[in-house]
Motif scaffolding. Sequence first.
Motif, PDB file in Angstrom:
ATOM      1  N   GLY A   8      63.369  60.318  86.661  1.00  0.00           N
ATOM      2  CA  GLY A   8      63.185  59.462  87.831  1.00  0.00           C
ATOM      3  C   GLY A   8      62.068  58.455  87.607  1.00  0.00           C
ATOM      4  O   GLY A   8      61.504  58.329  86.512  1.00  0.00           O
ATOM      5  N   ASN A   9      61.733  57.754  88.647  1.00  0.00           N
ATOM      6  CA  ASN A   9      60.758  56.669  88.561  1.00  0.00           C
ATOM      7  C   ASN A   9      59.332  57.228  88.520  1.00  0.00           C
ATOM      8  O   ASN A   9      58.625  57.254  89.524  1.00  0.00           O
ATOM      9  N   ASN A  10      58.934  57.690  87.329  1.00  0.00           N
ATOM     10  CA  ASN A  10      57.604  58.276  87.165  1.00  0.00           C
ATOM     11  C   ASN A  10      56.825  57.433  86.155  1.00  0.00           C
ATOM     12  O   ASN A  10      57.151  57.433  84.964  1.00  0.00           O
ATOM     13  N   PRO A  11      55.802  56.715  86.612  1.00  0.00           N
ATOM     14  CA  PRO A  11      55.089  55.785  85.715  1.00  0.00           C
ATOM     15  C   PRO A  11      54.273  56.478  84.631  1.00  0.00           C
ATOM     16  O   PRO A  11      53.801  55.821  83.699  1.00  0.00           O
ATOM     17  N   ASN A  12      54.117  57.798  84.724  1.00  0.00           N
ATOM     18  CA  ASN A  12      53.318  58.524  83.734  1.00  0.00           C
ATOM     19  C   ASN A  12      54.178  59.287  82.727  1.00  0.00           C
ATOM     20  O   ASN A  12      53.672  60.123  81.984  1.00  0.00           O
ATOM     21  N   PHE A  13      55.476  58.985  82.725  1.00  0.00           N
ATOM     22  CA  PHE A  13      56.403  59.612  81.773  1.00  0.00           C
ATOM     23  C   PHE A  13      56.878  58.572  80.774  1.00  0.00           C
ATOM     24  O   PHE A  13      57.289  57.473  81.148  1.00  0.00           O
ATOM     25  N   TYR A  14      56.853  58.939  79.480  1.00  0.00           N
ATOM     26  CA  TYR A  14      57.197  58.014  78.404  1.00  0.00           C
ATOM     27  C   TYR A  14      58.185  58.687  77.446  1.00  0.00           C
ATOM     28  O   TYR A  14      57.785  59.549  76.652  1.00  0.00           O
ATOM     29  N   PRO A  15      59.469  58.314  77.520  1.00  0.00           N
ATOM     30  CA  PRO A  15      60.452  58.912  76.603  1.00  0.00           C
ATOM     31  C   PRO A  15      60.446  58.216  75.245  1.00  0.00           C
ATOM     32  O   PRO A  15      60.405  56.981  75.167  1.00  0.00           O
ATOM     33  N   HIS A  16      60.485  59.012  74.194  1.00  0.00           N
ATOM     34  CA  HIS A  16      60.559  58.470  72.833  1.00  0.00           C
ATOM     35  C   HIS A  16      61.534  59.291  72.002  1.00  0.00           C
ATOM     36  O   HIS A  16      61.821  60.445  72.317  1.00  0.00           O
ATOM     37  N   VAL A  17      62.008  58.663  70.933  1.00  0.00           N
ATOM     38  CA  VAL A  17      63.104  59.242  70.160  1.00  0.00           C
ATOM     39  C   VAL A  17      62.885  59.044  68.669  1.00  0.00           C
ATOM     40  O   VAL A  17      62.448  57.972  68.239  1.00  0.00           O
ATOM     41  N   ALA A  18      63.192  60.088  67.901  1.00  0.00           N
ATOM     42  CA  ALA A  18      63.289  59.948  66.448  1.00  0.00           C
ATOM     43  C   ALA A  18      64.768  59.729  66.121  1.00  0.00           C
ATOM     44  O   ALA A  18      65.609  60.553  66.476  1.00  0.00           O
ATOM     45  N   GLN A  19      65.064  58.603  65.505  1.00  0.00           N
ATOM     46  CA  GLN A  19      66.463  58.309  65.163  1.00  0.00           C
ATOM     47  C   GLN A  19      66.617  58.362  63.644  1.00  0.00           C
ATOM     48  O   GLN A  19      65.957  57.606  62.935  1.00  0.00           O
ATOM     49  N   HIS A  20      67.474  59.239  63.127  1.00  0.00           N
ATOM     50  CA  HIS A  20      68.333  60.104  63.928  1.00  0.00           C
ATOM     51  C   HIS A  20      67.686  61.468  64.138  1.00  0.00           C
ATOM     52  O   HIS A  20      68.051  62.211  65.036  1.00  0.00           O
ATOM     53  N   ASP A  21      66.735  61.796  63.317  1.00  0.00           N
ATOM     54  CA  ASP A  21      65.930  62.995  63.547  1.00  0.00           C
ATOM     55  C   ASP A  21      64.524  62.753  62.980  1.00  0.00           C
ATOM     56  O   ASP A  21      64.253  61.716  62.362  1.00  0.00           O
ATOM     57  N   PHE A  22      63.639  63.707  63.219  1.00  0.00           N
ATOM     58  CA  PHE A  22      62.227  63.548  62.837  1.00  0.00           C
ATOM     59  C   PHE A  22      62.065  63.201  61.361  1.00  0.00           C
ATOM     60  O   PHE A  22      61.165  62.449  60.974  1.00  0.00           O
ATOM     61  N   GLU A  23      62.948  63.751  60.532  1.00  0.00           N
ATOM     62  CA  GLU A  23      62.810  63.539  59.083  1.00  0.00           C
ATOM     63  C   GLU A  23      62.975  62.085  58.665  1.00  0.00           C
ATOM     64  O   GLU A  23      62.592  61.724  57.545  1.00  0.00           O
ATOM     65  N   ALA A  24      63.538  61.236  59.545  1.00  0.00           N
ATOM     66  CA  ALA A  24      63.597  59.802  59.219  1.00  0.00           C
ATOM     67  C   ALA A  24      62.205  59.265  58.923  1.00  0.00           C
ATOM     68  O   ALA A  24      62.030  58.389  58.065  1.00  0.00           O
ATOM     69  N   TRP A  25      61.214  59.795  59.619  1.00  0.00           N
ATOM     70  CA  TRP A  25      59.846  59.318  59.460  1.00  0.00           C
ATOM     71  C   TRP A  25      59.195  59.834  58.174  1.00  0.00           C
ATOM     72  O   TRP A  25      58.122  59.380  57.791  1.00  0.00           O
ATOM     73  N   LEU A  26      59.884  60.769  57.490  1.00  0.00           N
ATOM     74  CA  LEU A  26      59.406  61.267  56.198  1.00  0.00           C
ATOM     75  C   LEU A  26      60.012  60.490  55.022  1.00  0.00           C
ATOM     76  O   LEU A  26      59.457  60.500  53.922  1.00  0.00           O
TER      77      LEU A  26
END
Length: 202
Positions: free
Chosen positions: A94-112
Amino acid sequence: MKIAILVEGKTEKAFKPILQEFLISHLQQRMPKLSFILHNGRIPKEEKLKRVVENSLNKDSYDAVIALTDVYTGKEIDFQDAADAKSKMRIWVGNNPNFYPHVAQHDFEAWLLPYWSTIQKLAKSNKSAPGGLPEQVNHGSSPSYRIKEIFEIGKCQRSYNKIRDASAILKNQDLMVSVNLCPEFKAFINTILSLCEVDLIP
């Protein structure tokens, strides 16, 4: 500043000390208290996610809640891509200004994947890196699968262990290498920097 980061598994939790070390260099005296809250395989959905976020903000007195999910969360196909995942999480909470959605695409290992030479050394294999930008690697084989594959064909004679090997891959690495190649990772980092009121990474 107290920030709760909802994460899916132990791999992301193993990432916490490396992330903290990176952030300290940017934030110094503005360094927030980061709490990684483990959700055993996947971030909650729908009403459950909303409850977790509201409890974290109201009962546990966090200033902000960041949810960090993979696009691929297992057998269920919940999200088409990073934009879809972030949109759905915003709708659920919902409209919550203190919530921040983030995503690893396609999974966390992409960042490795930007640290492929280190992955090669640990796996004892010279298998070449997947082509393209790390967050675009998929084609039926996610980044975590690619890393698992090089370990299993390598001379290390074992499979990829998410907790042990993710930490080993990232040890003594410059996270800016991954940040500059992975837009979703940069967005995640910049949310933390923004909450701490410092300059963002361009």
